[in-house]
Design a protein around this motif. Sequence first.
Motif, PDB file in Angstrom:
ATOM      1  N   GLU A  80       0.684  -1.231   0.070  1.00 11.56           N
ATOM      2  CA  GLU A  80       0.189  -0.117   0.062  1.00 11.56           C
ATOM      3  C   GLU A  80       1.168   1.209  -0.013  1.00 11.56           C
ATOM      4  OE1 GLU A  80      -4.008   1.621   2.398  1.00 11.56           O
ATOM      5  OE2 GLU A  80      -2.498   0.393   3.508  1.00 11.56           O
ATOM      6  N   ALA A  81       1.967   1.205   0.710  1.00 15.29           N
ATOM      7  CA  ALA A  81       2.905   2.318   0.856  1.00 15.29           C
ATOM      8  C   ALA A  81       3.507   2.428  -0.530  1.00 15.29           C
ATOM      9  CB  ALA A  81       3.835   2.120   1.942  1.00 15.29           C
ATOM     10  N   ARG A  82       4.055   1.427  -1.213  1.00 15.31           N
ATOM     11  CA  ARG A  82       4.525   1.412  -2.498  1.00 15.31           C
ATOM     12  C   ARG A  82       3.779   2.209  -3.557  1.00 15.31           C
ATOM     13  NH1 ARG A  82       7.167  -4.044  -4.523  1.00 15.31           N
ATOM     14  NH2 ARG A  82       7.273  -2.524  -6.242  1.00 15.31           N
ATOM     15  N   GLY A  83       2.491   1.826  -3.272  1.00 16.48           N
ATOM     16  CA  GLY A  83       1.372   2.209  -4.200  1.00 16.48           C
ATOM     17  C   GLY A  83       1.377   3.844  -4.218  1.00 16.48           C
ATOM     18  N   ALA A  84       1.423   4.337  -3.063  1.00 19.75           N
ATOM     19  CA  ALA A  84       1.171   5.695  -2.661  1.00 19.75           C
ATOM     20  C   ALA A  84       2.308   6.566  -3.494  1.00 19.75           C
ATOM     21  CB  ALA A  84       1.225   6.031  -1.519  1.00 19.75           C
ATOM     22  N   ILE A  85       3.576   5.737  -3.518  1.00 17.96           N
ATOM     23  CA  ILE A  85       4.802   6.469  -4.087  1.00 17.96           C
ATOM     24  C   ILE A  85       4.760   6.278  -5.633  1.00 17.96           C
ATOM     25  CG2 ILE A  85       7.231   6.518  -4.318  1.00 17.96           C
ATOM     26  CD1 ILE A  85       7.079   5.731  -1.186  1.00 17.96           C
ATOM     27  N   GLU A  86       4.827   4.908  -5.893  1.00 16.82           N
ATOM     28  CA  GLU A  86       5.035   4.432  -7.442  1.00 16.82           C
ATOM     29  C   GLU A  86       4.057   4.973  -8.348  1.00 16.82           C
ATOM     30  OE1 GLU A  86       7.292   1.027  -8.034  1.00 16.82           O
ATOM     31  OE2 GLU A  86       6.627   0.306  -5.961  1.00 16.82           O
ATOM     32  N   VAL A  87       2.693   5.064  -8.024  1.00 18.28           N
ATOM     33  CA  VAL A  87       1.862   5.660  -9.111  1.00 18.28           C
ATOM     34  C   VAL A  87       1.989   6.885  -9.246  1.00 18.28           C
ATOM     35  CG1 VAL A  87      -0.804   6.310  -9.384  1.00 18.28           C
ATOM     36  CG2 VAL A  87       0.072   3.898  -8.226  1.00 18.28           C
ATOM     37  N   THR A  88       2.251   7.817  -8.417  1.00 17.12           N
ATOM     38  CA  THR A  88       2.685   9.237  -8.565  1.00 17.12           C
ATOM     39  C   THR A  88       4.055   9.457  -9.316  1.00 17.12           C
ATOM     40  OG1 THR A  88       1.461   9.890  -6.768  1.00 17.12           O
ATOM     41  CG2 THR A  88       3.075  11.479  -7.750  1.00 17.12           C
ATOM     42  N   GLY A  89       5.237   8.581  -8.888  1.00  8.24           N
ATOM     43  CA  GLY A  89       6.382   8.296  -9.507  1.00  8.24           C
ATOM     44  C   GLY A  89       6.522   7.997 -10.753  1.00  8.24           C
ATOM     45  N   ALA A  90       5.357   7.091 -11.506  1.00  2.48           N
ATOM     46  CA  ALA A  90       5.429   6.691 -12.863  1.00  2.48           C
ATOM     47  C   ALA A  90       4.995   7.875 -13.406  1.00  2.48           C
ATOM     48  CB  ALA A  90       4.570   5.484 -12.855  1.00  2.48           C
ATOM     49  N   GLY A  91       3.973   8.671 -12.891  1.00  2.00           N
ATOM     50  CA  GLY A  91       3.531   9.892 -13.829  1.00  2.00           C
ATOM     51  C   GLY A  91       4.675  10.811 -13.953  1.00  2.00           C
ATOM     52  N   LEU A  92       5.493  11.052 -12.942  1.00  2.00           N
ATOM     53  CA  LEU A  92       6.307  12.019 -12.933  1.00  2.00           C
ATOM     54  C   LEU A  92       7.522  11.461 -14.006  1.00  2.00           C
ATOM     55  CD1 LEU A  92       6.769  12.909  -9.144  1.00  2.00           C
ATOM     56  CD2 LEU A  92       5.945  14.518 -11.010  1.00  2.00           C
ATOM     57  N   ALA A  93       7.783   9.935 -13.867  1.00  2.00           N
ATOM     58  CA  ALA A  93       8.729   9.520 -14.932  1.00  2.00           C
ATOM     59  C   ALA A  93       8.468   9.896 -16.300  1.00  2.00           C
ATOM     60  CB  ALA A  93       9.176   8.040 -14.530  1.00  2.00           C
ATOM     61  N   ALA A  94       7.158   9.773 -16.574  1.00  2.00           N
ATOM     62  CA  ALA A  94       6.628   9.826 -18.066  1.00  2.00           C
ATOM     63  C   ALA A  94       7.058  11.268 -18.520  1.00  2.00           C
ATOM     64  CB  ALA A  94       5.244   9.644 -18.167  1.00  2.00           C
ATOM     65  N   THR A  95       7.280  12.193 -17.630  1.00  2.00           N
ATOM     66  CA  THR A  95       7.503  13.730 -18.027  1.00  2.00           C
ATOM     67  C   THR A  95       9.190  13.706 -17.937  1.00  2.00           C
ATOM     68  OG1 THR A  95       5.401  14.420 -17.169  1.00  2.00           O
ATOM     69  CG2 THR A  95       7.235  15.959 -17.402  1.00  2.00           C
ATOM     70  N   ALA A 180       4.327   3.138 -21.936  1.00  2.00           N
ATOM     71  CA  ALA A 180       3.567   4.469 -21.508  1.00  2.00           C
ATOM     72  C   ALA A 180       4.433   5.273 -21.184  1.00  2.00           C
ATOM     73  CB  ALA A 180       2.580   4.065 -20.194  1.00  2.00           C
ATOM     74  N   LEU A 181       5.664   5.017 -20.694  1.00  2.00           N
ATOM     75  CA  LEU A 181       6.646   5.815 -20.311  1.00  2.00           C
ATOM     76  C   LEU A 181       7.441   6.477 -21.503  1.00  2.00           C
ATOM     77  CD1 LEU A 181       8.407   4.353 -17.112  1.00  2.00           C
ATOM     78  CD2 LEU A 181       6.636   6.030 -16.939  1.00  2.00           C
ATOM     79  N   ARG A 182       7.614   5.582 -22.395  1.00  2.00           N
ATOM     80  CA  ARG A 182       8.337   6.109 -23.751  1.00  2.00           C
ATOM     81  C   ARG A 182       7.359   6.904 -24.155  1.00  2.00           C
ATOM     82  NH1 ARG A 182      13.345   6.277 -25.507  1.00  2.00           N
ATOM     83  NH2 ARG A 182      14.133   3.887 -24.920  1.00  2.00           N
ATOM     84  N   ARG A 190       0.402   6.183 -14.758  1.00  2.00           N
ATOM     85  CA  ARG A 190      -0.056   5.905 -13.753  1.00  2.00           C
ATOM     86  C   ARG A 190      -1.098   4.853 -13.422  1.00  2.00           C
ATOM     87  NH1 ARG A 190       0.324  11.734 -13.507  1.00  2.00           N
ATOM     88  NH2 ARG A 190      -1.648  12.211 -14.650  1.00  2.00           N
ATOM     89  N   ASP A 191      -1.903   4.994 -14.488  1.00  2.00           N
ATOM     90  CA  ASP A 191      -3.111   3.552 -14.400  1.00  2.00           C
ATOM     91  C   ASP A 191      -2.444   2.429 -14.506  1.00  2.00           C
ATOM     92  OD1 ASP A 191      -5.025   5.647 -14.320  1.00  2.00           O
ATOM     93  OD2 ASP A 191      -5.448   5.553 -16.529  1.00  2.00           O
ATOM     94  N   LEU A 192      -1.283   2.177 -15.323  1.00  2.00           N
ATOM     95  CA  LEU A 192      -0.744   0.798 -15.283  1.00  2.00           C
ATOM     96  C   LEU A 192      -0.002   0.440 -14.037  1.00  2.00           C
ATOM     97  CD1 LEU A 192       0.327   0.614 -18.976  1.00  2.00           C
ATOM     98  CD2 LEU A 192      -1.511  -0.350 -18.020  1.00  2.00           C
ATOM     99  N   MET A 193       0.740   1.456 -13.488  1.00  2.00           N
ATOM    100  CA  MET A 193       1.253   1.061 -12.259  1.00  2.00           C
ATOM    101  C   MET A 193       0.396   0.851 -11.142  1.00  2.00           C
ATOM    102  SD  MET A 193       4.125   0.718 -10.732  1.00  2.00           S
ATOM    103  CE  MET A 193       5.500   1.500 -11.745  1.00  2.00           C
TER     104      MET A 193
END
Length: 215
Positions: A80-95, A180-182, A190-193
């Motif tokens: 659950e804690a990882r999800g709070a970080i990684e979902v947002t992180g995936a969106g940031l990484a795409a940018t 999605a990141l590429r 974010r959705d896929l993560m």
Amino acid sequence: IQRDGYSPGDRLPSIAALARDFVVGAPTVREALKRLEMAGTVSIRHGSGVYVGREDDSLLMSNPVFSGAPSKKMLLDLIEARGAIEVTGAGLAATHASEAQLDEMARLLDQAEANLGDDELLNQTNMAFHRSIAIASGNMVFRQLLEVMTSLFTREQRAILDIQNSRAEDHGQHAGIYRALRARDADRARDLMREHLDKVRTDLEQWDPDTHPIR
């Protein structure tokens, strides 16, 4: 770095030279450098070398040490804690992800695909893929928190591979996140993560530690 007086921006010796210096194998050096990169101590520039970094705001968190196996409740809290970080992180990484960082993710995916039958190497590669996204997010707190959490989760993630036999499915989800990141599609990333980590949570909820203890 401190012993030999390296300064920020200085290039470190090659991995082969470091392996000789510390009397360890090259894979051990690479893993150590990846951990130092998570803390901002070094910067790995693929095709160029490893350079001393500087992040004055580094949290410098050490990895906690457990005696015995974590409980199922703790593992569910951890994902659950990882999800709070990684979902947002995936969106940031795409940018924010650089081409070199995206190339490193592709290399890790290729390595994972070639080792779907080697649980030890596959687990290490999968965790490295998640860490590479945190690095690419550009958020140093995210990447340091994830480093601690993935370090805690290594044995448990290995157990999930054995329990649910979802190696190919997990790899396919990782590949989708990478695409999605590429494509620089932050919403899709974010959705896929989120979907990927929800699947891990489901696997954990179905896990019976009495019949499938963590090895």
